[in-house]
Design an enzyme around this catalytic site. Structure first.
Site, PDB file in Angstrom:
ATOM      1  N   GLU A  31     -27.071  47.021  -8.528  1.00 60.20           N
ATOM      2  CA  GLU A  31     -26.843  48.465  -8.409  1.00 60.20           C
ATOM      3  C   GLU A  31     -27.593  49.085  -7.232  1.00 60.20           C
ATOM      4  OE1 GLU A  31     -27.780  50.294 -12.175  1.00 60.20           O
ATOM      5  OE2 GLU A  31     -25.725  50.003 -12.824  1.00 60.20           O
ATOM      6  N   GLU A  69     -21.211  46.029 -16.438  1.00 59.19           N
ATOM      7  CA  GLU A  69     -22.077  46.650 -17.465  1.00 59.19           C
ATOM      8  C   GLU A  69     -21.296  47.725 -18.205  1.00 59.19           C
ATOM      9  OE1 GLU A  69     -25.951  47.981 -16.120  1.00 59.19           O
ATOM     10  OE2 GLU A  69     -26.322  46.089 -15.089  1.00 59.19           O
TER      11      GLU A  69
HETATM   12  C1  GAL Z   1     -28.318  49.803 -15.340  1.00 62.14           C
HETATM   13  C2  GAL Z   1     -29.041  48.532 -14.919  1.00 62.14           C
HETATM   14  C3  GAL Z   1     -29.360  47.672 -16.124  1.00 62.14           C
HETATM   15  C4  GAL Z   1     -30.013  48.504 -17.186  1.00 62.14           C
HETATM   16  C5  GAL Z   1     -29.126  49.668 -17.528  1.00 62.14           C
HETATM   17  C6  GAL Z   1     -29.677  50.590 -18.589  1.00 62.14           C
HETATM   18  O1  GAL Z   1     -28.345  50.748 -14.347  1.00 62.14           O
HETATM   19  O2  GAL Z   1     -28.259  47.807 -14.024  1.00 62.14           O
HETATM   20  O3  GAL Z   1     -30.188  46.629 -15.729  1.00 62.14           O
HETATM   21  O4  GAL Z   1     -31.222  48.945 -16.702  1.00 62.14           O
HETATM   22  O5  GAL Z   1     -28.912  50.446 -16.407  1.00 62.14           O
HETATM   23  O6  GAL Z   1     -29.913  49.897 -19.735  1.00 62.14           O
END
Ligand code: GAL
Length: 857
Positions: free
Chosen positions: A187, A274
């Site tokens: 990210e 994600e």
């Molecule tokens: C995203 C990140 C993850 C985790 C998530 C929140 O931005 O890539 O590693 O931190 O947020 O749980």
């Protein structure tokens, strides 16, 4: 409705990009991709993936977690790699126990699943310091995550180490292993602006560095709109241009919804790395909850609109053992409201509803990989996307993306009811196998637990009182306030700041102290007595303390214990975000201020008890521990010790620490993490009946307002043994350890509500290879090894109420004995929901089957 097959758009022409460039000598090209999907062994694949971070559980339970993931319909397990624990000292590597990455990947492989390895090495992940080792920060001249040679060298060294290890163990797909994807960075797009031109250059460098490692699998840069595409290292020949094009980074989407995402090149597939199944907990905040109807809606919308790879972040969240939690103030539980809960139990209806969704999508796989979706607007907020096979057969997704109005749509000559904020899946363009808003899977609504007080008497406990202030001969003095992380190097959560205040004869003895801190919490002692406690929160760790104090004539001691609760893991330049006390002002009764920040301060890193190793098993019989009839309770800075016998069985344990304040706990020398039940969340902001419809964010549908974020602390079963076990706590604020209890689950109340007009379970359609006249089914399943031991309610008709409080309605067929016969003693049972099977207490009325049952060990 026109059912003709559309011509394949030109972008769909197979532009499979063979990653043959990267693996010396290996001609195998098992993982490639095109604009639609990842291609494994020459076939486009629709993949369901889920995050499980290996150190957030123990190797003993990995096989079980992975089995439950597979049964839930996952194809891929995704994990970050945690640099700071793999290389705690520069050049000294650690891959044992919970950090045995190779074993984890092999366990996934043995289960027949694939791996997405997010090497980073920046992880974020609510993990201490985002996964960077702290020693990296002390390399003179280094700057993290930007064009800085020192950083780049170290990052490349670690990437090379991990890729090398994976190759040695033959874990890449081209070597017959499970790894089909790798990630570099994480990210970066979110922070790139802060690094100026150097940020963009760093992205290109990171992409090239990754490619230079010749992994043979595609690389991903998640949330990276400028992910290089393509990287022409050598454009002198068309062959090398082709080869280099094959080494692009796939930019992927992260978020609560990704249906509107398009990759930054028409050559890349639409992937979602994600998809938040819930959210993480922080001390002092309510508990996040993402309703499964919304999560399923987001997933269905993604596949409806052309997606072919989706990853739940997290599928199993687990526990931030030890001091692994990121920060500030990330809780020890990383449960995440995930389909598998922190303890490894299946969370229903989340797991089951998603399983049904995955089965429904599986029925559409061949269509999804054959074409781009064709769009049909069916009305206001109503649309369909249709996928065709070359044979012209099709699969359709019908969506109502309005958040309020239910609707009935006409599609392909039939009418379909679409609740607001829902998607129906029709794998044959006719039959609805699944609607995201219709939860027919089992619900789990309560656990029965044994809840044993650890000890029956206070005299079983021993204690050690930590004296405020400097305790060792390695303290040092400076005439300024020091930043905490640079001082402790994160070897401990604690740093003592001590000084003295001299009150001359005639000076008033009452005064005020104004202490300002960058975070995360602090205890203030005047003349060795606790006078104040201050703390920040996850979003703003800084705080100030303004406290009235009483002094004595002459010398007064001021001891401030500054405490860290997890190092920052996110944001631009997060690695240089400081902590600790930065200003101390003495205010006299007339409000004259005397800044004492530059007085002489003596520092001591850590607590004496840490130095003495009181958490270690080897110290359990040490004479350092006091014992007696009067156990000191509700006072600060005390170490407690007790031996306890663990409840029998093989399930995980939980310590109920509600009676404690804030501190850390160890079982048999293993740190179960930081606890802070004394920190209550604000009373408002939760909803009793949360409406899943409409856009979700982590503050919607929160639970437990006005309560601690976490009262139960996970103790893995493999950390205890039969007989006596050692529990050590370090209590910072004050608590009553005699009230601590240890819990283990012994039973589970489950229920199922299914109506005659609900779709049959998607797995029955897979079982029966088609869409016959199957009835819907109530399916009840216990955790593996548990059995249905009683049926508390069963009615077919118009049952009233909810799980746990069902009552027979006006229309009621008493089918209790029949359900008992089918289910008691079984690990799982299913009851077809039809009048033919259950009798007909009220003809011509739509009937529902409701069952409540208990599963026990
Ligand atoms: C995203 C990140 C993850 C985790 C998530 C929140 O931005 O890539 O590693 O931190 O947020 O749980």
């Amino acid at each position: 409705m026109d059912m003709k097959k559309p011509l394949l758009p030109s972008a769909l022409v197979f532009v499979s990009v063979f990653v043959v460039c990267c693996f010396d000598g290996a001609l195998s090209a098992s993982v490639t991709y095109d604009n639609r999907a990842l291609i494994i062994d020459g076939k486009r694949r629709v993949l369901q993936s889920g995050s499980i971070h290996y150190p957030r559980s123990t190797p003993e339970v990995w096989p079980e977690l992975i089995r439950k993931s597979k049964e839930g319909g996952l194809d891929v397990i995704e994990t970050y790699v945690f640099w700071n624990y793999h290389e705690p000292v520069r050049g000294e590597y650690y891959f044992e126990g919970r950090f045995d990455l190779v074993k984890f990947a092999k366990t996934v492989h043995e289960a027949g699943l694939l791996v997405h390895l997010r090497i980073g090495p920046y992880a974020c992940a609510e993990w201490n310091y985002g996964g960077f080792p702290l020693w990296l920060h002390f390399i003179p001249g280094i700057q993290f995550r930007t064009t800085n040679d020192l950083f780049k060298q170290e990052m490349l060294r670690f990437l090379t180490k991990i890729v090398g290890l994976m190759k040695e163990e033959k874990l890449f797909a081209s070597q017959g292993g499970p790894i089909i994807l790798a990630q570099v960075e994480n990210e970066y797009e979110l922070v790139e602006w802060a690094y100026g031109v150097a940020g963009g250059l760093y992205v290109k460098w990171a992409a090239e560095a990754a490619i230079s490692l010749n992994t043979t699998v595609p690389w991903v840069m998640c949330r990276q709109g400028d992910a290089p595409d393509p990287i022409f290292k050598d454009v002198s020949s068309s062959l090398s241009a082709f080869i280099m094009r094959s080494c692009v980074q796939i930019n992927t989407c992260n978020g609560f919804y990704c249906d509107r995402f398009t990759p930054n090149s028409p050559l890349k597939p639409k992937m979602w790395t994600e998809n938040y199944s819930g959210w993480f907990k922080s001390f002092g905040y309510p508990i996040p909850h993402r309703p499964v109807e919304d999560l399923a809606f987001a997933v269905a919308r993604f596949f409806e609109t052309g997606g072919t790879f989706q990853n739940y972040y997290m599928y199993f969240g687990g526990t931030n053992f030890g001091r692994t939690a990121g920060g500030p103030l990330v809780a020890t539980s990383y449960d995440y409201d995930a389909p598998i809960d922190e303890y490894g139990f299946i969370r229903q209806p989340k797991w089951g509803h998603l399983r049904n969704l995955h089965l429904a999508i599986k029925l559409c796989d061949e269509y999804l990989i054959s074409s781009d979706p064709t769009h049909l607007q069916l009305g206001n907020n109503l649309e369909a996307h249709i996928y065709y096979k070359p044979s012209n057969e099709c699969a359709a997704f019908l969506a109502n993306y309005g958040s309020e109005q239910d609707a009935t749509v006409t599609y392909n000559g039939a009418s379909y009811f679409l609740p607001a904020w829902s998607v129906s899946i029709l794998p044959d363009c006719k039959n609805v196998v699944f609607n995201t808003a219709k939860v027919v899977s089992q619900r789990n609504f309560a656990y029965t637990t044994t809840d044993d007080k650890l000890t029956l008497s206070a005299t079983s406990w021993s204690w050690y009182i930590e004296k405020p202030g400097v305790w060792g001969n390695n303290s040092f003095t400076e005439s300024r306030l020091l930043e905490q992380i640079n001082t402790t190097k994160d070897t401990s959560d604690y740093l003592w700041y001590t000084t003295s205040i001299n009150i001359m004869p005639g000076q008033p003895k009452d005064a005020f102290l104004l202490i300002e801190s960058l975070g995360h919490a602090a205890l203030v002692f005047v003349n060795k007595k606790l006078v104040a406690f201050g703390y920040g929160n996850h979003d703003d760790a800084s705080f100030s303390i303004f406290e009235k104090i009483s002094l004595v004539k002459g010398n007064n001691t001021l001891d401030i214990l500054s405490m860290m609760v997890g190092l920052q893991n996110f944001g631009p330049w997060f690695d240089v975000q400081g902590a600790g006390v930065f200003s101390v002002v003495f205010v006299d009764p007339w409000y004259n201020k005397y800044d004492i920040s530059s007085e002489e301060w003596t520092y001591q890193v850590g607590l004496e008890g840490e130095y003495l190793g009181l958490d270690e098993v080897i110290q359990a019989n040490s004479s350092l521990w006091a014992k007696g009839n009067i156990l000191p309770i509700n006072s600060s800075l005390i170490w407690y010790k007790v031996s306890f016998s663990a409840p029998q069985g093989k399930d995980p344990l939980a310590l109920n620490l509600t009676s404690m304040g804030k501190g850390q706990a160890w079982v048999n020398g293993q740190s179960i993490g930081r606890y802070w039940p004394a920190y209550l969340s604000p009373p408002d902001g939760c909803t009793e009946n949360c409406d899943y419809r409409g856009e979700y964010d982590s503050t919607k549908c929160q639970q437990s307002c006005g309560q601690p974020a976490q009262t139960l602390y996970h103790v893995p079963r493999s950390w205890v043994h039969p007989g006596e076990n050692l529990l050590v706590l370090h209590e910072e604020l004050g608590g009553d350890p005699t009230q601590i209890s240890v819990l283990t689950r012994t039973g589970q109340e489950i229920c199922s509500i299914v109506s005659e007009d609900d779709p049959p379970p998607a797995d029955s359609w897979i079982r029966n290879k088609g869409f016959g006249s199957q009835s819907p089914e109530a399916q009840l399943t216990c955790e593996q090894g548990w059995h249905i031991t009683s049926i508390n309610f069963a009615s077919f008709g118009s049952p009233q109420g909810n799980c746990g409080s069902f009552k027979a309605g006006a229309c009621h067929a008493n089918i209790l004995s029949m359900v008992k016969k089918a289910c008691i003693g079984e690990e799982q049972c299913s009851i077809p929901v039809s009048a033919a099977n259950l009798g007909d207490p009220c003809p011509d009325v739509l009937k529902t089957l409701a069952i409540e049952a208990i599963c026990s060990e």
